[in-house]
Design a protein around this motif. Structure first.
Motif, PDB file in Angstrom:
ATOM      1  N   ALA A   1       0.820  -1.215   0.000  1.00  0.00           N
ATOM      2  CA  ALA A   1       0.000   0.000   0.000  1.00  0.00           C
ATOM      3  C   ALA A   1       0.856   1.267   0.000  1.00  0.00           C
ATOM      4  CB  ALA A   1      -0.940  -0.004   1.208  1.00  0.00           C
ATOM      5  N   GLU A   2       1.944   1.256   0.742  1.00  0.00           N
ATOM      6  CA  GLU A   2       2.777   2.461   0.818  1.00  0.00           C
ATOM      7  C   GLU A   2       3.464   2.769  -0.515  1.00  0.00           C
ATOM      8  OE1 GLU A   2       3.851   3.075   5.442  1.00  0.00           O
ATOM      9  OE2 GLU A   2       4.963   1.479   4.423  1.00  0.00           O
ATOM     10  N   ARG A   3       3.626   1.765  -1.368  1.00  0.00           N
ATOM     11  CA  ARG A   3       4.226   2.013  -2.685  1.00  0.00           C
ATOM     12  C   ARG A   3       3.335   2.892  -3.553  1.00  0.00           C
ATOM     13  NH1 ARG A   3       7.950  -0.896  -5.322  1.00  0.00           N
ATOM     14  NH2 ARG A   3       6.606  -1.267  -7.107  1.00  0.00           N
ATOM     15  N   VAL A   4       2.013   2.821  -3.370  1.00  0.00           N
ATOM     16  CA  VAL A   4       1.105   3.618  -4.186  1.00  0.00           C
ATOM     17  C   VAL A   4       0.536   4.824  -3.454  1.00  0.00           C
ATOM     18  CG1 VAL A   4       0.483   1.698  -5.704  1.00  0.00           C
ATOM     19  CG2 VAL A   4      -0.855   2.114  -3.636  1.00  0.00           C
ATOM     20  N   LEU A   5       0.807   4.952  -2.185  1.00  0.00           N
ATOM     21  CA  LEU A   5       0.256   6.049  -1.388  1.00  0.00           C
ATOM     22  C   LEU A   5       0.550   7.438  -1.967  1.00  0.00           C
ATOM     23  CD1 LEU A   5      -1.502   6.469   1.047  1.00  0.00           C
ATOM     24  CD2 LEU A   5       0.530   6.502   2.468  1.00  0.00           C
ATOM     25  N   PRO A   6       1.733   7.699  -2.532  1.00  0.00           N
ATOM     26  CA  PRO A   6       1.971   9.037  -3.100  1.00  0.00           C
ATOM     27  C   PRO A   6       0.968   9.425  -4.204  1.00  0.00           C
ATOM     28  CG  PRO A   6       4.039   7.889  -2.839  1.00  0.00           C
ATOM     29  CD  PRO A   6       2.951   6.896  -2.548  1.00  0.00           C
ATOM     30  N   LEU A   7       0.305   8.455  -4.816  1.00  0.00           N
ATOM     31  CA  LEU A   7      -0.693   8.750  -5.842  1.00  0.00           C
ATOM     32  C   LEU A   7      -1.925   9.427  -5.261  1.00  0.00           C
ATOM     33  CD1 LEU A   7      -0.589   5.413  -7.863  1.00  0.00           C
ATOM     34  CD2 LEU A   7       0.465   7.597  -8.481  1.00  0.00           C
ATOM     35  N   PHE A   8      -2.119   9.293  -3.954  1.00  0.00           N
ATOM     36  CA  PHE A   8      -3.310   9.866  -3.325  1.00  0.00           C
ATOM     37  C   PHE A   8      -3.274  11.381  -3.349  1.00  0.00           C
ATOM     38  CE2 PHE A   8      -5.983  11.121   0.318  1.00  0.00           C
ATOM     39  CZ  PHE A   8      -7.169  10.549  -0.104  1.00  0.00           C
TER      40      PHE A   8
ATOM     41  N   GLY B   1      -5.628   8.264  -7.124  1.00  0.00           N
ATOM     42  CA  GLY B   1      -5.689   8.538  -5.688  1.00  0.00           C
ATOM     43  C   GLY B   1      -6.670   7.628  -4.982  1.00  0.00           C
ATOM     44  N   ALA B   2      -7.814   7.377  -5.620  1.00  0.00           N
ATOM     45  CA  ALA B   2      -8.807   6.470  -5.032  1.00  0.00           C
ATOM     46  C   ALA B   2      -8.241   5.055  -4.926  1.00  0.00           C
ATOM     47  CB  ALA B   2     -10.084   6.467  -5.876  1.00  0.00           C
ATOM     48  N   ALA B   3      -7.527   4.605  -5.958  1.00  0.00           N
ATOM     49  CA  ALA B   3      -6.926   3.268  -5.921  1.00  0.00           C
ATOM     50  C   ALA B   3      -5.877   3.176  -4.820  1.00  0.00           C
ATOM     51  CB  ALA B   3      -6.305   2.928  -7.271  1.00  0.00           C
ATOM     52  N   ALA B   4      -5.071   4.214  -4.671  1.00  0.00           N
ATOM     53  CA  ALA B   4      -4.057   4.224  -3.613  1.00  0.00           C
ATOM     54  C   ALA B   4      -4.710   4.150  -2.239  1.00  0.00           C
ATOM     55  CB  ALA B   4      -3.196   5.482  -3.723  1.00  0.00           C
ATOM     56  N   ALA B   5      -5.760   4.930  -2.048  1.00  0.00           N
ATOM     57  CA  ALA B   5      -6.461   4.915  -0.760  1.00  0.00           C
ATOM     58  C   ALA B   5      -7.123   3.565  -0.516  1.00  0.00           C
ATOM     59  CB  ALA B   5      -7.489   6.041  -0.717  1.00  0.00           C
ATOM     60  N   ARG B   6      -7.652   2.944  -1.554  1.00  0.00           N
ATOM     61  CA  ARG B   6      -8.284   1.631  -1.381  1.00  0.00           C
ATOM     62  C   ARG B   6      -7.262   0.551  -1.032  1.00  0.00           C
ATOM     63  NH1 ARG B   6     -11.769   3.866  -5.328  1.00  0.00           N
ATOM     64  NH2 ARG B   6     -13.762   4.253  -4.338  1.00  0.00           N
ATOM     65  N   ALA B   7      -6.036   0.700  -1.518  1.00  0.00           N
ATOM     66  CA  ALA B   7      -4.985  -0.238  -1.127  1.00  0.00           C
ATOM     67  C   ALA B   7      -4.744  -0.136   0.377  1.00  0.00           C
ATOM     68  CB  ALA B   7      -3.690   0.039  -1.896  1.00  0.00           C
TER      69      ALA B   7
ATOM     70  N   ALA C   1      -7.831 -12.221   4.373  1.00  0.00           N
ATOM     71  CA  ALA C   1      -7.978 -12.222   2.911  1.00  0.00           C
ATOM     72  C   ALA C   1      -7.846 -10.826   2.320  1.00  0.00           C
ATOM     73  CB  ALA C   1      -9.310 -12.838   2.513  1.00  0.00           C
ATOM     74  N   HIS C   2      -8.033  -9.802   3.122  1.00  0.00           N
ATOM     75  CA  HIS C   2      -7.863  -8.438   2.622  1.00  0.00           C
ATOM     76  C   HIS C   2      -6.413  -8.181   2.197  1.00  0.00           C
ATOM     77  CE1 HIS C   2     -11.823  -6.732   3.216  1.00  0.00           C
ATOM     78  NE2 HIS C   2     -11.884  -7.333   4.392  1.00  0.00           N
ATOM     79  N   ALA C   3      -5.482  -9.009   2.643  1.00  0.00           N
ATOM     80  CA  ALA C   3      -4.088  -8.867   2.208  1.00  0.00           C
ATOM     81  C   ALA C   3      -4.010  -9.001   0.692  1.00  0.00           C
ATOM     82  CB  ALA C   3      -3.204  -9.919   2.873  1.00  0.00           C
ATOM     83  N   LEU C   4      -4.753  -9.934   0.139  1.00  0.00           N
ATOM     84  CA  LEU C   4      -4.761 -10.103  -1.311  1.00  0.00           C
ATOM     85  C   LEU C   4      -5.449  -8.926  -1.983  1.00  0.00           C
ATOM     86  CD1 LEU C   4      -5.443 -13.930  -1.477  1.00  0.00           C
ATOM     87  CD2 LEU C   4      -3.338 -12.740  -2.127  1.00  0.00           C
ATOM     88  N   GLY C   5      -6.428  -8.325  -1.312  1.00  0.00           N
ATOM     89  CA  GLY C   5      -7.089  -7.133  -1.863  1.00  0.00           C
ATOM     90  C   GLY C   5      -6.127  -5.969  -1.960  1.00  0.00           C
ATOM     91  N   ALA C   6      -5.334  -5.751  -0.929  1.00  0.00           N
ATOM     92  CA  ALA C   6      -4.352  -4.666  -0.956  1.00  0.00           C
ATOM     93  C   ALA C   6      -3.322  -4.905  -2.047  1.00  0.00           C
ATOM     94  CB  ALA C   6      -3.664  -4.535   0.400  1.00  0.00           C
ATOM     95  N   ALA C   7      -2.881  -6.130  -2.176  1.00  0.00           N
ATOM     96  CA  ALA C   7      -1.897  -6.465  -3.203  1.00  0.00           C
ATOM     97  C   ALA C   7      -2.484  -6.298  -4.597  1.00  0.00           C
ATOM     98  CB  ALA C   7      -1.400  -7.895  -3.003  1.00  0.00           C
ATOM     99  N   ALA C   8      -3.741  -6.684  -4.780  1.00  0.00           N
ATOM    100  CA  ALA C   8      -4.373  -6.565  -6.096  1.00  0.00           C
ATOM    101  C   ALA C   8      -4.551  -5.111  -6.497  1.00  0.00           C
ATOM    102  CB  ALA C   8      -5.724  -7.287  -6.100  1.00  0.00           C
TER     103      ALA C   8
END
Length: 169
Positions: free
Chosen positions: A34-41, A88-94, A106-113
């Motif tokens: 999740a932190e890899r995409v957080l800057p997109l938020f 930004g929405a995708a980053a926040a959803r991660a 199972a949410h671990a796979l959701g964050a990864a996806a």
């Protein structure tokens, strides 16, 4: 009434085979995803998303409980819904998925996806985390839980989760 409650508990256990220690273990990995995409938020409400990251980190070390995180999960969901851009929405959803690992592994796979960089993700999995992920059902295979017939079992998220699960072997 009692039978219905027992059926609900059995269904929850099938869709949530991971105990507290395995969920804490996976929280480290999903936070990295999740932190890899957080800057997109961007700057919009970043503090609320950072709070979810901090709570997830605390949960990963035993500093928070699943019950506490369940009560706070909608804060990050509302923040994700208010993102200014699709990225930004995708980053926040991660981050939302990562925070949800506290109560359902199972949410671990959701964050990864949502983060969707499976080569990096798999390279950064420790063997104990990989073993924990192997115990999760395939998307859509169970009627309940985050991998049930919903958001994480269809579309690009479902496809990405299936790819991650295949590569865990």
């Amino acid at each position: 009434m009692r039978r219905a409650r027992c059926d609900t508990i059995r269904s929850w256990r099938r869709s949530n085979p991971l105990g507290d220690s395995a969920r804490r273990l996976l929280a480290r990995w999903v936070l990295a995803c999740a932190e890899r995409v957080l800057p997109l938020f961007g700057d919009d409400a970043i503090q609320k998303i950072q709070d979810a990251v901090s709570r997830t980190r605390s949960c990963s070390t035993g500093g928070s409980s699943a019950a506490s995180e369940i009560r706070k999960r909608l804060i990050a969901v509302r923040t994700a819904n208010s993102a200014a851009s699709p990225a930004g929405a995708a980053a926040a959803r991660a981050v939302v998925q990562a925070a949800a690992v506290a109560h359902m592994g199972a949410h671990a796979l959701g964050a990864a996806a949502v983060e969707n960089e499976s080569r990096w993700q798999l390279a950064n999995l420790r063997e104990r985390e990989r073993s924990a992920l192997r115990t999760l059902p395939s998307p859509g295979a169970d009627s309940s839980g985050p991998l049930g017939p919903g958001l994480l079992s269809r579309g690009i998220l479902g496809t990405t989760i299936r790819e991650i699960q295949l590569r865990l072997e």
